[in-house]
Design a protein around this motif. Structure first.
Motif, mmCIF file in Angstrom:
data_model
loop_
_atom_site.group_PDB
_atom_site.id
_atom_site.type_symbol
_atom_site.label_atom_id
_atom_site.label_comp_id
_atom_site.label_asym_id
_atom_site.label_seq_id
_atom_site.Cartn_x
_atom_site.Cartn_y
_atom_site.Cartn_z
ATOM 1 N N ARG A 129 138.350 -40.110 32.725
ATOM 2 C CA ARG A 129 139.031 -39.742 31.475
ATOM 3 C C ARG A 129 140.343 -40.493 31.394
ATOM 4 O O ARG A 129 141.059 -40.635 32.384
ATOM 5 C CB ARG A 129 139.252 -38.230 31.469
ATOM 6 C CG ARG A 129 140.060 -37.697 30.319
ATOM 7 C CD ARG A 129 139.792 -36.204 30.118
ATOM 8 N NE ARG A 129 139.786 -35.431 31.338
ATOM 9 C CZ ARG A 129 140.847 -34.805 31.837
ATOM 10 N NH1 ARG A 129 142.013 -34.853 31.238
ATOM 11 N NH2 ARG A 129 140.757 -34.111 32.945
ATOM 12 N N CYS A 130 140.634 -40.971 30.164
ATOM 13 C CA CYS A 130 141.886 -41.702 29.968
ATOM 14 C C CYS A 130 143.045 -40.714 29.854
ATOM 15 O O CYS A 130 142.974 -39.761 29.082
ATOM 16 C CB CYS A 130 141.788 -42.549 28.701
ATOM 17 S SG CYS A 130 143.356 -43.336 28.286
ATOM 18 N N LEU A 131 144.078 -40.991 30.614
ATOM 19 C CA LEU A 131 145.251 -40.109 30.575
ATOM 20 C C LEU A 131 145.979 -40.198 29.248
ATOM 21 O O LEU A 131 146.676 -39.280 28.862
ATOM 22 C CB LEU A 131 146.233 -40.514 31.685
ATOM 23 C CG LEU A 131 145.934 -40.021 33.088
ATOM 24 C CD1 LEU A 131 147.041 -40.468 34.031
ATOM 25 C CD2 LEU A 131 145.829 -38.503 33.098
ATOM 26 N N ARG A 132 145.821 -41.332 28.558
ATOM 27 C CA ARG A 132 146.577 -41.499 27.311
ATOM 28 C C ARG A 132 145.800 -40.994 26.099
ATOM 29 O O ARG A 132 146.309 -40.196 25.334
ATOM 30 C CB ARG A 132 146.944 -42.977 27.121
ATOM 31 C CG ARG A 132 147.898 -43.184 25.955
ATOM 32 C CD ARG A 132 148.242 -44.649 25.741
ATOM 33 N NE ARG A 132 149.067 -45.195 26.806
ATOM 34 C CZ ARG A 132 149.321 -46.501 26.950
ATOM 35 N NH1 ARG A 132 148.816 -47.384 26.110
ATOM 36 N NH2 ARG A 132 150.085 -46.925 27.935
ATOM 37 N N CYS A 133 144.528 -41.423 25.940
ATOM 38 C CA CYS A 133 143.816 -41.065 24.697
ATOM 39 C C CYS A 133 142.689 -40.056 24.925
ATOM 40 O O CYS A 133 142.070 -39.597 23.969
ATOM 41 C CB CYS A 133 143.269 -42.318 24.017
ATOM 42 S SG CYS A 133 141.847 -43.039 24.863
ATOM 43 N N GLY A 134 142.412 -39.711 26.192
ATOM 44 C CA GLY A 134 141.406 -38.689 26.463
ATOM 45 C C GLY A 134 139.973 -39.182 26.421
ATOM 46 O O GLY A 134 139.033 -38.413 26.640
ATOM 47 N N LYS A 150 141.718 -49.183 33.918
ATOM 48 C CA LYS A 150 142.436 -48.829 32.687
ATOM 49 C C LYS A 150 141.443 -48.671 31.536
ATOM 50 O O LYS A 150 140.393 -49.306 31.507
ATOM 51 C CB LYS A 150 143.408 -49.965 32.335
ATOM 52 C CG LYS A 150 144.597 -50.071 33.297
ATOM 53 C CD LYS A 150 145.704 -49.200 32.764
ATOM 54 C CE LYS A 150 146.970 -49.056 33.543
ATOM 55 N NZ LYS A 150 147.278 -49.712 34.709
ATOM 56 N N CYS A 151 141.833 -47.839 30.580
ATOM 57 C CA CYS A 151 141.084 -47.640 29.332
ATOM 58 C C CYS A 151 141.379 -48.816 28.402
ATOM 59 O O CYS A 151 142.387 -49.518 28.590
ATOM 60 C CB CYS A 151 141.575 -46.344 28.710
ATOM 61 S SG CYS A 151 140.906 -45.945 27.096
ATOM 62 N N GLY A 152 140.539 -48.988 27.370
ATOM 63 C CA GLY A 152 140.799 -50.010 26.362
ATOM 64 C C GLY A 152 142.176 -49.849 25.719
ATOM 65 O O GLY A 152 142.799 -50.816 25.274
ATOM 66 N N CYS A 153 142.688 -48.613 25.659
ATOM 67 C CA CYS A 153 143.980 -48.350 25.024
ATOM 68 C C CYS A 153 145.148 -48.668 25.951
ATOM 69 O O CYS A 153 146.302 -48.541 25.564
ATOM 70 C CB CYS A 153 144.063 -46.892 24.562
ATOM 71 S SG CYS A 153 144.501 -45.731 25.881
ATOM 72 N N GLY A 154 144.838 -49.034 27.182
ATOM 73 C CA GLY A 154 145.900 -49.368 28.139
ATOM 74 C C GLY A 154 146.264 -48.217 29.060
ATOM 75 O O GLY A 154 146.974 -48.395 30.052
HETATM 76 ZN ZN ZN Z 1 142.580 -44.511 26.403
#
Ligand code: ZN
Ligand code: BJW
Length: 245
Positions: A129-134, A150-154
């Motif tokens: 799970r992405c810490l920034r966007c979930g 890392k997620c695509g959103c960084g």
């Molecule tokens: Zn993300």
């Protein structure tokens, strides 16, 4: 207290007449697949300190260390196969009108053994799970070349499991609470019943009139409270019991 073949007639009667059944599982169920438990003599946490690894603070402090711990455990789990307890629980599902398997395990072995109605209270190690966007990711589909990935959103990815101090997935917890409150038979297998809120489920069932059975080679916090505590390895006791139904 019964072992092996010697199940009491009351126990067999309760199983045969049950309509709504809940099974709660813990790490002891996967021990016979070679996955270490957390506590106890061969427990994971004899070697690793959970406060350093299974908390958000630890992850913020040293994400690489925590990721490496999960990578190590994924390797162990990947090599593991479901054992006779996982299959016996999967067989149980077909025997009752209402059935819910509530697991604290994050290894996915119940599903691999064919269980369908499964609630995962502590998440799943094969999801991130992405810490920034979930955003949720299947671990095997992660393309990031960075470590930790890392997620695509960084944002940084974390394993989609529940650490100490974190809320359990709301839907999973409310299904588990609802089922524990309304079942007539509750089976707790391979858990030390130390970690809340999962540890309260058998007691909730008991308070609501269910017949509560525990299977564990060692006494636990609930052994004295439940209707029957079957002392033995799940892989020896449960397939035997299911075979009698
Ligand atoms: Zn993300
Ligand atoms: C066999 C066998 C064989 C061997 N056959 N059996 C004080 C009082 C009450 C609560 C708290 C408190 N202080 C802190 C808390 C809360 C805390 C908690 O319960 N702590 C206790 C340790 C005291 N709980 C939490 O923090 C939870 N969240 C929470 O409370 O949130 C509140 C909140 C609300 C709203 C907003 C925000 C917050 C979260 C708990 C998360 C637990 N996570 C872990 C890690 C998951 C990820 C990972 O795997 O890395 O989940 S901890 C670990 O323990 C893991 C397990 O699922 C869980 C339970 O362990 P389990 O399965 O019982 O394993 P063991 O090893 O303990 O036992 C194995 C058993 O098997 C033994 O009995 C053996 O004998 C037996 N066995 N071989 C059958 N062959």
């Amino acid at each position: 207290m019964q072992e092996g073949e010697g199940f009491s007639s009351q126990l067999l009667r309760r199983f045969k007449s049950a309509h709504s059944v809940v099974v709660l599982t813990g790490a002891g169920v996967s021990a016979e697949s070679g996955i270490p438990t957390f506590r106890g003599k061969d427990g994971l946490w004899k070697k690793f300190n959970p406060q350093e690894l299974a908390t958000m603070d630890a992850f913020k402090r040293d994400p690489r260390l925590v990721w490496e711990w999960y990578e190590y455990r994924r390797r162990l789990i990947q090599k593991a196969q479901p054992n006779p307890t996982h299959y016996a629980i999967s067989d149980l599902e077909d025997k009752f009108g209402e059935f819910l398997l509530v697991t604290q395990n994050i290894d996915g072995l119940h599903q691999r053994a064919g269980s369908r109605r499964v609630v995962e209270l502590h998440g799943n190690i094969w999801r991130d799970r992405c810490l920034r966007c979930g955003k949720l990711y299947d671990y095997r589909e992660i393309e990031s070349e960075e470590f930790p990935p890392k997620c695509g959103c960084g944002g940084t990815l974390r394993p989609d499991v529940v650490w100490f101090g974190e809320a359990l997935p709301q839907e999973a917890l409310s299904s588990a609470l609802g089922a524990a409150q309304s079942c007539d038979l509750f089976l707790s297998v391979g858990t030390s019943a130390l970690v809340q809120p999962a540890a309260s489920l058998p007691l909730l069932a008991l308070r609501n009139g269910a017949f509560v059975v525990e299977i564990n080679p060692e006494p636990t916090t609930i052994s004295e409270l439940v209707n029957q505590s079957l002392r033995g390895k799940a892989g020896e006791v449960l397939p035997n019991l299911v075979g009698r139904l």
